[in-house]
Design a protein around this motif. Sequence first.
Motif, short mmCIF file in Angstrom:
data_model
loop_
_atom_site.label_atom_id
_atom_site.label_comp_id
_atom_site.label_asym_id
_atom_site.label_seq_id
_atom_site.Cartn_x
_atom_site.Cartn_y
_atom_site.Cartn_z
N LEU A 188 34.82 36.41 32.40
CA LEU A 188 35.96 36.81 33.22
C LEU A 188 37.11 35.83 33.10
CD1 LEU A 188 34.11 38.26 36.35
CD2 LEU A 188 35.38 39.52 34.59
N LYS A 189 36.75 34.53 32.98
CA LYS A 189 37.81 33.52 32.81
C LYS A 189 38.58 33.76 31.51
CE LYS A 189 35.55 29.77 35.18
NZ LYS A 189 34.59 28.71 34.83
N VAL A 190 37.82 34.05 30.46
CA VAL A 190 38.46 34.31 29.16
C VAL A 190 39.34 35.56 29.22
CG1 VAL A 190 37.97 35.05 26.79
CG2 VAL A 190 36.82 33.03 27.73
N VAL A 191 38.82 36.57 29.92
CA VAL A 191 39.62 37.80 30.08
C VAL A 191 40.94 37.46 30.76
CG1 VAL A 191 39.77 39.98 31.36
CG2 VAL A 191 37.70 39.43 30.07
N HIS A 192 40.84 36.67 31.83
CA HIS A 192 42.04 36.30 32.58
C HIS A 192 43.03 35.54 31.70
CE1 HIS A 192 44.41 35.38 36.09
NE2 HIS A 192 44.45 34.11 35.69
N GLN A 193 42.49 34.57 30.99
CA GLN A 193 43.31 33.74 30.09
C GLN A 193 44.06 34.62 29.07
OE1 GLN A 193 40.76 31.29 27.69
NE2 GLN A 193 42.41 30.02 26.87
N LEU A 194 43.34 35.59 28.48
CA LEU A 194 43.97 36.44 27.45
C LEU A 194 44.92 37.47 28.06
CD1 LEU A 194 40.95 36.96 25.02
CD2 LEU A 194 42.94 35.49 24.68
N GLN A 195 44.57 37.93 29.25
CA GLN A 195 45.46 38.89 29.93
C GLN A 195 46.79 38.22 30.27
OE1 GLN A 195 43.15 40.36 33.20
NE2 GLN A 195 42.78 42.34 32.20
N GLN A 196 46.71 36.96 30.69
CA GLN A 196 47.93 36.21 31.01
C GLN A 196 48.86 36.17 29.80
OE1 GLN A 196 48.93 34.81 33.92
NE2 GLN A 196 47.26 35.81 34.84
N ALA A 197 48.24 36.15 28.62
CA ALA A 197 49.03 36.08 27.39
C ALA A 197 49.36 37.48 26.85
CB ALA A 197 48.27 35.27 26.34
N ASP A 198 49.11 38.51 27.69
CA ASP A 198 49.48 39.90 27.36
C ASP A 198 48.63 40.59 26.31
OD1 ASP A 198 51.35 40.42 29.21
OD2 ASP A 198 53.08 39.89 27.97
N PHE A 199 47.43 40.09 26.09
CA PHE A 199 46.52 40.85 25.22
C PHE A 199 45.84 41.91 26.06
CE2 PHE A 199 46.68 36.66 23.12
CZ PHE A 199 47.16 37.08 21.89
N ARG A 200 45.45 43.02 25.41
CA ARG A 200 44.69 44.06 26.11
C ARG A 200 43.21 43.72 25.94
NH1 ARG A 200 48.94 46.67 23.50
NH2 ARG A 200 47.66 47.34 21.72
N VAL A 201 42.60 43.29 27.04
CA VAL A 201 41.27 42.72 26.94
C VAL A 201 40.40 43.20 28.09
CG1 VAL A 201 42.21 40.64 28.05
CG2 VAL A 201 40.05 40.48 26.86
N LYS A 202 39.10 43.27 27.82
CA LYS A 202 38.17 43.77 28.84
C LYS A 202 36.82 43.09 28.64
CE LYS A 202 35.50 48.01 29.45
NZ LYS A 202 35.69 48.55 30.81
N ALA A 203 36.16 42.80 29.78
CA ALA A 203 34.80 42.26 29.69
C ALA A 203 33.82 43.40 29.90
CB ALA A 203 34.59 41.20 30.76
N ASP A 204 32.77 43.45 29.11
CA ASP A 204 31.73 44.46 29.32
C ASP A 204 30.54 43.75 29.96
OD1 ASP A 204 29.83 46.40 29.33
OD2 ASP A 204 30.08 46.99 27.23
#
Length: 570
Positions: free
Chosen positions: A381-397
């Motif tokens: 979830l931390k990685v998802v947050h980090q990448l979302q902040q940078a505007d990547f479309r990301v999701k954790a399964d």
Amino acid sequence: MSETDGEKVVSINDLEFEKNVSITGAETPLKDLHKPKEKKEKSTKTPKEKKEGVVHGGSGPAGGAKKKEVKKESGLGLAFKKEENFGDWYSDLVVRGEMIEYYDVSGCYILRPWSYAIWEFIKDFFDKEIKKMGIENTYFPLFVSEKALNKEKNHVEGFAPEVAWVTKSGDSQLEEPIAIRPTSETVMYPIFAKWIRGHRDLPLRINQWCNVVRWEFKHPTPFIRSREFLWQEGHTAFATKEEADKEVRAILELYRQVYEELLAVPVIQGVKSEVEKFAGGLYTTTVEAFIPTTGRGVQGATSHCLGQNFAKMFEIMFEDEKGERKMVWQNSWGLTTRSIGVMVMIHGDDKGLVLPPRVAPIQVVVIPVPFKGIDPSDECLKVVHQLQQADFRVKADLRDNYSPGWKYSHWELKGVPLRIEIGPRDIEKKQVRVVRRDLEDKAVGRSQDIPVADLVERIGEILDEMQKGLLERARKERSSCIATAYNWDDFMAALNNKKMVLAPWCDEVAVEENVKARTKCEGDGGGAKTLCMPFEQDTLPVVQDPLPEGIKCFASGKPAKKWALWGRSY
Ligand code: 87F
């Protein structure tokens, strides 16, 4: 089917597609394709404990100490191989990849969120660009009166069997049948005549995003040929031909960008022959894609200069600066959801979809790889947050009823460009494993460990590299599928070897029709036609412009006038 006033009226509920040989080569009725597999899927969906080690940063069963009910990674593979059975591979892929759901009206498909999101990326890009050019969006009705539809005879001639008509409301017959728009020239142009009075009303440039209906009788294929589809249609009017000509090419350039820069699909730009152009217009330009697996060209989008034909029929006139009444010059141009199908056919592989990062609804999926009771979900979830902040479309399964291996296969099937795996050892080392969808299992660089601190920067770089790499790979393959032929035998050999053929041509309608007829019986598959007369461009080094002196047409032996690109097509 019924007849009224000698006019064929098709009740849209009556018709079934002819069971032709599929354009993708599939003869199985599409509705039957998924039945056996549905059964199979059920049996493999029984939750079972996962045995094989798919974890890294450790080994042993997923889920650690506690035995969890997890799904095996088997049963997700596609039922057909791309090279062996392309038609079934494609039909299976669009369903299993969750792009398409079948529907009980033949030739109509449900676009699931996974494919609709791709359409939205295309739409957002194109919409922004045309607005920059000063084109405005609008919405005209779905229905066309018979009178308006038949006003421009050239335009509807030949297309008439594809027009669907509404003839009833409830139990009562309509006084006059009304057509469902197959395109909106005849819907819009009576209104253009009303809106345009003087030169100050020009240019008039509008576009609409909508659905259209064409009651096709050839075998339907999701995205590629359906009875209802989504598109944008642009319709513009100018005072001069020069302005119209300029716009035709500017729009074609945007279509090139949609295909090459968003969908990573290489296209050839050119002008259509007299046989292949839009009959109602003056000339048609096109972006042509090619499917190497089947050896067929596919028209990507068209940008037409309509000349003054419609202006004449619909009396679209303006008073110029000198007070003289003149006819406008018009264009129309369209891009459809077919583009999604072309992208799937080109990039998809035996594991599933391969989505170019710019149009992937999810660019990165993050999958925890639990080991010895340690659950890395929080790190995910931390990685998802980090990448979302940078505007990547990301999701954790983070689903706990599927094994990591099952999730890998699932997201590969859906074509997500990157997956990030995080196990306990990765956490210790402050790194993650990143795996690319576009490279083969054993390819160098498919999988790499990246420090969490560098993640945002590296993910950006890798996605850019993938976007470029997919286009380059497709372009290389496409270019290897262009042959040149100066005589009939070489032409036939290349065509039957699944190539497009660039050949010197006399540019005569009768010769094109003759080639079409001869290639139907002499080779396998449908007849060959001109895909386009390519504009001079560096992606086609074989085009020698101007044509060498004294060269003969490959088919007729008459003096050749131009290079034409020929091929079988969708
Ligand atoms: C089917 C039935 C009736 C194509 C049809 O390409 C009419 C037609 O006019 C028809 N199929 N066309 C040509 C469409 C021309 C043009 N219209 C605006 C485009 C792009 C967008």
